[in-house]
Write a protein that holds these residues in place. Structure first.
Motif, PDB file in Angstrom:
ATOM      1  N   ARG A  34       0.859  -1.188   0.000  1.00 52.25           N
ATOM      2  CA  ARG A  34       0.000   0.000   0.000  1.00 52.25           C
ATOM      3  C   ARG A  34       0.891   1.232   0.000  1.00 52.25           C
ATOM      4  NH1 ARG A  34      -2.408  -0.784   4.467  1.00 52.25           N
ATOM      5  NH2 ARG A  34      -4.319  -1.750   3.681  1.00 52.25           N
ATOM      6  N   CYS A  35       0.932   1.930  -1.119  1.00 57.60           N
ATOM      7  CA  CYS A  35       1.782   3.116  -1.233  1.00 57.60           C
ATOM      8  C   CYS A  35       1.461   3.825  -2.543  1.00 57.60           C
ATOM      9  CB  CYS A  35       3.264   2.731  -1.205  1.00 57.60           C
ATOM     10  SG  CYS A  35       4.392   4.141  -1.311  1.00 57.60           S
TER      11      CYS A  35
ATOM     12  N   PHE B 273       5.605  -4.931 -12.313  1.00 53.95           N
ATOM     13  CA  PHE B 273       5.124  -3.983 -11.306  1.00 53.95           C
ATOM     14  C   PHE B 273       3.792  -3.445 -11.811  1.00 53.95           C
ATOM     15  CE2 PHE B 273       4.284   0.318 -10.016  1.00 53.95           C
ATOM     16  CZ  PHE B 273       4.496   0.294  -8.655  1.00 53.95           C
ATOM     17  N   GLN B 274       2.776  -3.404 -10.947  1.00 53.94           N
ATOM     18  CA  GLN B 274       1.455  -2.924 -11.368  1.00 53.94           C
ATOM     19  C   GLN B 274       0.819  -2.083 -10.274  1.00 53.94           C
ATOM     20  OE1 GLN B 274      -1.200  -6.045 -12.608  1.00 53.94           O
ATOM     21  NE2 GLN B 274      -2.848  -4.648 -13.153  1.00 53.94           N
TER      22      GLN B 274
ATOM     23  N   GLN C 162      -2.346   1.282  -4.428  1.00 50.55           N
ATOM     24  CA  GLN C 162      -2.037  -0.131  -4.201  1.00 50.55           C
ATOM     25  C   GLN C 162      -1.117  -0.596  -5.326  1.00 50.55           C
ATOM     26  OE1 GLN C 162      -3.071  -1.717  -1.533  1.00 50.55           O
ATOM     27  NE2 GLN C 162      -4.804  -0.503  -0.807  1.00 50.55           N
ATOM     28  N   ALA C 163      -0.236  -1.523  -5.016  1.00 50.96           N
ATOM     29  CA  ALA C 163       0.700  -1.992  -6.042  1.00 50.96           C
ATOM     30  C   ALA C 163       1.004  -3.466  -5.858  1.00 50.96           C
ATOM     31  CB  ALA C 163       1.997  -1.186  -6.006  1.00 50.96           C
TER      32      ALA C 163
ATOM     33  N   ALA D 250       2.989   5.734 -15.434  1.00 48.72           N
ATOM     34  CA  ALA D 250       2.966   4.290 -15.640  1.00 48.72           C
ATOM     35  C   ALA D 250       1.948   3.616 -14.730  1.00 48.72           C
ATOM     36  CB  ALA D 250       4.343   3.706 -15.402  1.00 48.72           C
ATOM     37  N   GLU D 251       1.132   2.759 -15.327  1.00 52.46           N
ATOM     38  CA  GLU D 251       0.240   1.900 -14.548  1.00 52.46           C
ATOM     39  C   GLU D 251       0.914   0.566 -14.255  1.00 52.46           C
ATOM     40  OE1 GLU D 251      -3.587  -0.316 -15.987  1.00 52.46           O
ATOM     41  OE2 GLU D 251      -4.198   1.646 -15.208  1.00 52.46           O
ATOM     42  N   SER D 252       1.659   0.047 -15.225  1.00 51.04           N
ATOM     43  CA  SER D 252       2.415  -1.180 -15.017  1.00 51.04           C
ATOM     44  C   SER D 252       3.702  -1.136 -15.820  1.00 51.04           C
ATOM     45  CB  SER D 252       1.589  -2.408 -15.418  1.00 51.04           C
ATOM     46  OG  SER D 252       1.382  -2.449 -16.817  1.00 51.04           O
TER      47      SER D 252
END
Length: 267
Positions: free
Chosen positions: A9-10, A97-98, A106-107, A74-76
């Motif tokens: 969570r960041c 990474f998403q 959230q990632a 960037a989303e992913s």
């Protein structure tokens, strides 16, 4: 195929870049150890932008260069390696990474490894991915897993898919209900009390290993992922029932949900 997934969570991109860089470094390090440097080939790098649009500027490079693609737009981001017949043990690797949720807060950090079963010590590979999770846990980690089937709808977990849960809703509730369970599961500390405490989890008989990992417990169901069968999954499910979300799982056609218990955890 085997994958390791860690959810955090960041929303701070600088912090996320640092975590992604550490994740990529750990993945390439274990690859060199396990596959004798097979990851030295050129990777395909790419990203999607906010809203899911694919950035057309995909390129080749090293996994570390994928970190440079992670910015506010960037989303992913992904780094992908396909070895075909160049390696007798390893088929392909994808590091991803998403970001998700409406605020991007959230990632998911993920690695999937395709390998030829007869050529690889599955227990050693699985343990390496467990260590990857353990070593990369942050104070903002909300869930993690090592799974033996290909991720189907990331950032949703397999349990999210079965329960028709939205990934953002599931992640937002991660300290109230556990997002899933797999061969190895990272359970947030906030949920351990409802399981009876650390000692009760250890004494349940459902796990071959129970380890503290930052603000969580890392629960490993068996010595090797190949030993994670329906009986082992049911033991894990039974122990974790008090913190699993309610609802009866509903399979989707053509997708495998092996080692998932098709019962309402709360009934």
């Amino acid at each position: 195929m085997i994958s390791a997934d860690m959810y955090v969570r960041c929303a701070d991109v600088k912090v996320l870049r640092a975590w992604f860089a550490a994740w990529v470094s750990s993945v390439t390090g274990l690859a060199v150890e396990l596959f004798d440097g097979a990851f030295a080939h050129q990777w395909m790098l790419g990203r999607t932008l906010a809203g899911g649009a694919r950035d057309a500027s995909a390129e080749n490079g090293s996994p570390a260069e994928a970190v440079d693609l992670l910015d506010e737009n960037a989303e992913s981001v992904f780094a992908y390696l396909w070895l075909d017949e160049r390696d007798p043990a390893l088929r392909d690797v994808r590091v991803t990474f998403q970001r998700f949720a409406d605020d991007g807060g959230q990632a998911l950090l993920q690695v999937t490894i395709g390998y030829f079963t007869q050529q690889v010590d599955a227990a050693r590979l699985g343990q390496a991915l467990v260590e990857l999770l353990h070593d990369n846990v942050t104070p903002e980690t909300t869930y993690g897993q090592v799974a033996t089937l290909h991720p189907q709808y990331p950032p949703r977990t397999r349990l999210d898919v079965l329960l028709r849960r939205d990934a953002a809703d599931s992640a937002g509730e991660a300290t109230r209900v556990l997002r899933g369970y797999e061969w190895a599961t990272l359970c947030p500390a906030a949920l351990i009390g409802r399981l009876g405490g650390v000692d009760a989890v250890r004494e349940s008989g459902a796990f071959a290993a129970v380890r503290v990992a930052g603000p969580a417990l890392l629960l490993q169901a068996s010595r090797s992922p190949v030993d994670y069968d329906e009986d082992a999954a049911r033991r894990v499910w039974h122990t974790l029932r008090p913190v699993l979300p309610p609802g009866r799982p509903k399979p989707l056609p053509l997708l495998s949900f092996a080692s998932m218990v098709m019962e309402d955890a709360r009934s």
